[in-house]
Scaffold this motif. Structure first.
Motif: not given
Length: 399
Positions: A263-267
């Motif tokens: 999940l590349s958007s997870l911050e």
């Protein structure tokens, strides 16, 4: 003061009711008033607001526990509705001692309200809140820790607000998948959903939400005991999710982190007090996600799971790491690599990591060149001389 439009006095505990009432009388044009955390504020101040501030649009009285229904003239008698009440758009009463009497009259008294925060208003019931949300066009509703609430008012909210609703939070133990189903059908533009501590929410409800709400950016499932890896697998396909809280979800395993690693958007991720191990964390951090803040409070990782980080990858995005009460091995052989493999680390919480040694702390301060905040409360092996060393190095120390 006559031209003042915005007044924020948050956490000003020395202000009294009489002093604030006098101040507000000289500020008739205020549009935004925030008295959150002013613990001495009570009904006199509240009444002064409604008699003096005729242009008020936003009112925040969070954690003003002495404020009751009596502070709102229209809660006692609708004939006493002041003109300014109809201008209110944002009303935040978290922790106030209000009851159903006030909630029932909000649609008539404050018809423009689109943001309503009733967190920890413990006397609010299904009947009153259902009445209010069925008439107001709410975009944001927060009713966390209102334990008298169940599915009915949130389902009514979903039906009335529909796609207008952007944020809703309800950590209420009686809420079930019925609420999530209603939200998934009607509120497809949700950006924030907090259903923490909902004992009856399960994978099925969460999967419905994730599939139906493509704009969802912030999801909290903390303390939902029926959430499993299956829900996390579906969440891993939600390409814009930025914040995920899954602490205290006891059925989650390292397999869920393998899914989330894509999940590349997870911050921002909170996995505190779960059964995940250091092995799963390495898998997560080595994936496509670019996590900035990671909460791992209370994680107990067995020795065979290895160390927290792998020297096979550089986790350049991670800036804030919370390992409070954790039992992940923190030894010099691992910490010396923090500077190289966690180059952006700025905040580190090691509260109650009782085996933390003086040498390890000094190593951290030496190799982590961007470290600015370090919490070592409850770490008895760290001596005063080391704390002085940290402070001289520009690190703020909590102990």
């Amino acid at each position: 003061a006559d031209s003042l439009l915005c007044l924020k006095l948050t956490q000003s505990r020395n202000f009294t009711d009489s002093g604030l009432a006098s101040l507000l009388a000289s500020c008739p044009h205020i549009e935004v008033l925030d008295l959150s955390g002013c613990t001495q504020v009570a009904d006199m101040t509240c009444r002064a607001v409604f008699s003096s501030c005729s242009r008020l649009r936003r009112l925040s009285l969070n954690n003003c526990g002495f404020v009751t229904d009596s502070g709102f003239p229209f809660a006692i008698s609708q004939s006493a509705i002041p003109p300014l009440a109809s201008r209110l758009e944002v009303l935040s009463l978290s922790g106030c001692s209000i009851t159903d009497a006030l909630i029932r009259v909000l649609p008539v008294s404050c018809p423009r309200v689109y943001t309503l925060n009733l967190t920890s208003c413990l006397n609010i019931t299904d009947s009153a809140l259902s009445t209010a949300v069925s008439s107001l066009s709410l975009r944001k509703l927060h009713v966390n820790r209102c334990q008298k609430l169940s599915d009915a008012p949130i389902c009514e909210l979903a039906k009335k607000s529909g796609s207008l609703l952007k944020q809703v939070s309800f950590s209420c133990s009686a809420v079930t998948n019925l609420t999530l189903s209603a939200l998934s059908l009607c509120c497809t533009h949700l950006k924030l959903l907090d259903c923490s501590q909902c004992q009856h929410v399960s994978d099925d409800g969460v999967i419905r939400i994730v599939k139906s709400c493509p704009s969802l950016e912030n999801l909290s499932l903390e303390g939902c005991p029926n959430i499993t890896d299956a829900a996390l697998e579906e969440i891993s396909h939600h390409s814009i999710l930025k914040t995920l809280r899954i602490g205290y979800c006891s059925k989650l395993t390292d397999a869920s982190l393998s899914s989330l690693s894509h999940l590349s958007s997870l911050e921002n991720l909170d996995m505190s007090y779960t059964a995940i191990t250091a092995k799963g964390i390495r898998t997560l951090l080595s994936g496509r996600c670019r996590i900035v803040a990671l909460q791992l409070r209370g994680i107990t990782s067995p020795p065979e799971a290895g160390l927290l980080i792998s020297t096979a990858a550089v986790y350049s995005s991670l800036q804030h790491l919370n390992l409070a009460w954790s039992r992940i091995p923190l030894i010099d052989s691992m910490v010396k690599d923090f500077g190289q493999y966690l180059p952006s680390l700025a905040t580190l919480n090691l509260t109650r990591c009782s085996s933390l040694t003086d040498t390890t702390v000094r190593t951290l301060a030496t190799v982590c060149h961007h470290l600015r905040h370090l919490n070592i409360s409850g770490c008895p092996l760290v001596v005063p001389a080391t704390i002085s060393f940290l402070v001289l190095g520009g690190i703020t120390v909590s102990q």
